[in-house]
Design a protein around this motif. Sequence first.
Motif, short mmCIF file in Angstrom:
data_model
loop_
_atom_site.label_atom_id
_atom_site.label_comp_id
_atom_site.label_asym_id
_atom_site.label_seq_id
_atom_site.Cartn_x
_atom_site.Cartn_y
_atom_site.Cartn_z
N UNK A 43 -17.99 -47.79 -16.90
CA UNK A 43 -16.53 -46.58 -17.22
C UNK A 43 -16.58 -46.41 -18.48
N UNK A 44 -17.91 -46.18 -19.02
CA UNK A 44 -18.36 -45.82 -20.96
C UNK A 44 -17.98 -44.42 -20.39
N UNK A 45 -17.83 -43.84 -22.06
CA UNK A 45 -17.39 -42.40 -22.24
C UNK A 45 -18.73 -41.93 -21.43
N UNK A 46 -19.89 -41.93 -21.65
CA UNK A 46 -20.72 -41.18 -21.45
C UNK A 46 -21.25 -40.86 -19.54
N UNK A 47 -20.42 -41.66 -18.97
CA UNK A 47 -20.12 -41.68 -17.16
C UNK A 47 -19.06 -40.14 -17.74
N UNK B 95 -15.55 -51.30 -19.06
CA UNK B 95 -15.40 -51.13 -20.39
C UNK B 95 -16.08 -52.07 -21.66
N UNK B 96 -16.09 -51.89 -22.46
CA UNK B 96 -16.45 -53.14 -23.28
C UNK B 96 -14.88 -54.89 -23.00
N UNK B 97 -13.68 -53.87 -22.31
CA UNK B 97 -13.34 -54.72 -21.82
C UNK B 97 -12.99 -54.87 -20.20
N UNK B 98 -12.81 -55.71 -19.45
CA UNK B 98 -12.33 -55.62 -18.26
C UNK B 98 -10.99 -54.89 -18.15
N UNK B 99 -11.08 -53.53 -17.39
CA UNK B 99 -10.04 -53.06 -16.84
C UNK B 99 -9.61 -53.09 -15.81
N UNK B 100 -9.79 -53.88 -14.49
CA UNK B 100 -9.30 -54.27 -13.57
C UNK B 100 -10.68 -55.26 -12.94
N UNK C 235 -14.07 -41.99 -24.66
CA UNK C 235 -14.27 -42.70 -26.03
C UNK C 235 -14.16 -44.13 -25.44
N UNK C 236 -14.92 -44.24 -24.74
CA UNK C 236 -14.52 -45.44 -24.11
C UNK C 236 -16.05 -46.64 -24.09
N UNK C 237 -16.57 -46.76 -24.72
CA UNK C 237 -17.39 -47.53 -25.30
C UNK C 237 -18.26 -48.78 -23.39
N UNK D 281 -22.48 -30.71 -30.43
CA UNK D 281 -21.94 -31.69 -29.52
C UNK D 281 -21.01 -32.99 -28.90
N UNK D 282 -20.45 -33.34 -28.51
CA UNK D 282 -19.36 -34.14 -28.48
C UNK D 282 -19.67 -35.46 -27.90
N UNK D 283 -19.95 -36.18 -29.07
CA UNK D 283 -20.25 -37.92 -27.86
C UNK D 283 -19.14 -38.19 -27.07
N UNK D 284 -19.60 -38.31 -25.95
CA UNK D 284 -17.43 -39.45 -25.12
C UNK D 284 -17.67 -40.34 -25.65
N UNK D 285 -18.40 -41.14 -25.82
CA UNK D 285 -18.10 -42.42 -26.35
C UNK D 285 -17.30 -42.63 -27.75
N UNK D 286 -17.99 -41.85 -28.43
CA UNK D 286 -17.34 -42.08 -30.07
C UNK D 286 -16.68 -40.54 -30.97
N UNK D 287 -16.46 -39.91 -29.54
CA UNK D 287 -15.65 -38.79 -29.93
C UNK D 287 -16.73 -37.90 -31.38
#
Length: 258
Positions: free
Chosen positions: A61-65, A101-106, A131-133, A195-201
């Motif tokens: 579930x990184x930002x681009x989803x 994401x770039x970490x284990x959320x659950x 804003x998640x990578x 356009x807004x990059x949903x990962x980096x903002x």
Amino acid sequence: MVGNNPSVFHGEGYDFIELREYMPGDDIRHIDWNITAKMQKPFIKIFREERELSVVIVSILNGSVHFGSKKFKQEIIAEVAALLGFSTLKNGDLLSSYIFTDEMISHTKPSKKLYQVQKSVEEILNFNALNRRVDFKFIADTLYKRLKRKSLILIIGDYFEIPDFKLLAKKHEVISVVVRDKLEEHPPEMGFASLLDPESGVVLEGDFNSSSVKAYSKKVALHDYKLFETLRKSGIRFTKVYTDSSAAVALRRLFEGR
């Protein structure tokens, strides 16, 4: 739910498959001494392991989803996770799930309880992906270390980066489910736009004319070619699910295509 288990593990069960000539590294306990004596060369017994599958559903579930022209890709990921989860439990197999994401959320422990699917789907839908990578190396390393039992791992994401799951696929059976929106593969001409990059903002400004969108589409096509070639070389099956298509149909074709 097409046919039997979607994966065949070889192990020490009771379901005999075949005999084959001994190869270096084979377990000598499986040598068939009667056939070996007759053929004057060592042969071993191959078995299909009779046990329940360990199915692991991984949602990325990184930002681009957080994008979609019909439905958000995040919603499709939840739908795919639900279909796979309920099918796993109906088949009597063990289900566990992860969100990265770039970490284990659950993560959830292996279980056969239906509420686990509902809990996982709600968590996917309610997660703020902006804003998640994504860190595919972290995902592969974490799964490799945490999953001790050989498993069927289904990794769901939009794959705008190319993962290296080669080592993971040697230990487990890995399947990639690529979730995309057709608009992000073939964007329309928009003229000058922001356009807004949903990962980096980061805000991206430019003239999205005919030549620039065609160049972009070619770049995405090249990326996907490299992605699918990488997956094939690693022995990973894959399918693509679009936000305006039926996830159930794509998954059925994937498993029927064995």
